[in-house]
Write a protein that holds these residues in place. Structure first.
Motif, PDB file in Angstrom:
ATOM      1  N   LEU A  26       0.830  -1.210   0.000  1.00  0.00           N
ATOM      2  CA  LEU A  26       0.000   0.000   0.000  1.00  0.00           C
ATOM      3  C   LEU A  26       0.862   1.258   0.000  1.00  0.00           C
ATOM      4  N   LEU A  27       1.890   1.263   0.825  1.00  0.00           N
ATOM      5  CA  LEU A  27       2.748   2.439   0.922  1.00  0.00           C
ATOM      6  C   LEU A  27       3.568   2.643  -0.350  1.00  0.00           C
ATOM      7  N   THR A  28       4.069   1.558  -0.915  1.00  0.00           N
ATOM      8  CA  THR A  28       4.845   1.659  -2.147  1.00  0.00           C
ATOM      9  C   THR A  28       3.988   2.201  -3.285  1.00  0.00           C
ATOM     10  N   GLU A  29       2.758   1.716  -3.377  1.00  0.00           N
ATOM     11  CA  GLU A  29       1.840   2.203  -4.406  1.00  0.00           C
ATOM     12  C   GLU A  29       1.523   3.678  -4.213  1.00  0.00           C
ATOM     13  N   ASP A  30       1.633   4.158  -2.969  1.00  0.00           N
ATOM     14  CA  ASP A  30       1.351   5.559  -2.664  1.00  0.00           C
ATOM     15  C   ASP A  30       2.596   6.437  -2.805  1.00  0.00           C
ATOM     16  N   GLY A  31       3.713   5.842  -3.230  1.00  0.00           N
ATOM     17  CA  GLY A  31       4.893   6.626  -3.518  1.00  0.00           C
ATOM     18  C   GLY A  31       5.969   6.633  -2.458  1.00  0.00           C
ATOM     19  N   TYR A  32       5.806   5.836  -1.412  1.00  0.00           N
ATOM     20  CA  TYR A  32       6.795   5.804  -0.340  1.00  0.00           C
ATOM     21  C   TYR A  32       7.897   4.786  -0.633  1.00  0.00           C
TER      22      TYR A  32
END
Length: 218
Positions: A26-32
Motif C-alpha cells: 500500500l505504501l509503495t503504491e502511494d509513492g513511499y
C-alpha cells in the motif's frame, strides 16, 4: 520499525508476513520508499525485518526497543503491544503509563521519529477483551494528550469499524490473513494521517556498520 509482540511478528498469518507485506504494498503504491528494520526476521517477504517478540508485555517490548531503536534510528515506528499484559494479568491498568514511557524512550533515541500507536485487537476471551477495551481507552487518551503537546504520534484504531473482528481471528488472539489485511489498511490510513501533519521526516544517516553486519533505514 514494526514493534510489538506476536501479532507484530506475524503469528497467525499463513506466510509469517502478518500485516507487513500488505502494508508495504500500500505504501509503495502511494509513492513511499520503504525499508523495514528490526533485529529479527520472519515471513516469506524479502524485506522481512521486524521487532516482534511473541509473548512479550509492554515493558519487555520496551527493553528490546531500547536496544534496537538507537541502532536503526527509524523515522517511523508502528507499535502494537499490550495484549499480553491483559492475557498475563500483569498490571494492565498501567498500560497507558508504560506505553508513554516507551514512546518517550523512542523519541529520545531517534529524533526524527513519528509513532503510530495501535489499539489492541478484539479478543475472543470475554475477560481478556474487557481488559483490551480498558487498555484501548488508555491508549486513546495518551495519543490525544501527546498530540496536544505537539508530539508526533497518531492512533491506529484496530478496535473500531474497519479493524479485525472476532471472525478474523484464528485463535483467541491472533488474526488470520483477512484480519492482517484489515490491519494493514488501518496502519496505512494512520500513516497518511501522520504525513498530512508534516510529521514524516527523512531517516537519519547511520554510521557504517561493522564488517559482516548490515543495518536498515526506515
Amino acid at each position: 520499525m514494526p514493534l510489538g509482540a506476536s501479532i507484530t511478528y506475524g503469528q497467525g498469518s499463513s506466510d509469517g508476513n502478518g500485516y507487513r507485506q500488505l502494508l508495504r504494498d500500500l505504501l509503495t503504491e502511494d509513492g513511499y520508499n520503504i525499508d523495514y528494520v528490526g533485529t529479527r526476521s520472519n515471513g516469506t517477504m524479502d524485506d522481512n525485518d521486524v521487532e516482534g517478540w511473541p509473548g512479550f508485555r509492554i515493558a519487555e517490548v520496551a527493553a528490546k526497543a531500547n536496544e534496537s531503536v538507537p541502532a536503526y534510528l527509524p523515522n517511523l515506528v508502528l507499535i502494537n503491544a499490550g495484549t499480553n499484559d491483559c492475557i498475563q494479568g500483569k498490571d494492565p491498568d498501567r498500560a497507558g503509563e508504560q506505553m508513554l514511557e516507551l514512546f518517550d524512550q523512542i523519541r529520545a533515541a531517534s529524533s526524527r521519529v513519528s509513532v503510530v500507536l495501535s489499539t489492541l485487537l478484539v479478543n475472543k476471551n470475554d475477560e481478556t477483551d474487557a481488559c483490551v477495551r480498558r487498555v484501548n481507552d488508555q491508549f486513546r487518551s495518551l495519543v490525544l494528550d501527546q498530540q496536544a503537546r505537539s508530539r508526533k504520534i497518531v492512533l491506529a484504531d484496530m478496535y473500531a469499524p474497519g479493524g479485525p473482528t472476532v471472525d478474523d481471528l484464528v485463535d483467541a488472539t491472533h488474526p488470520g490473513d483477512a484480519g492482517f489485511e484489515k490491519m494493514a489498511a488501518v496502519w496505512f490510513d494512520s500513516i497518511r494521517d501522520a504525513a498530512s501533519r508534516g510529521w514524516l521526516e527523512a531517516p537519519q544517516v547511520l554510521p557504517p556498520p561493522p564488517v559482516g553486519n548490515s543495518t536498515g533505514r526506515n
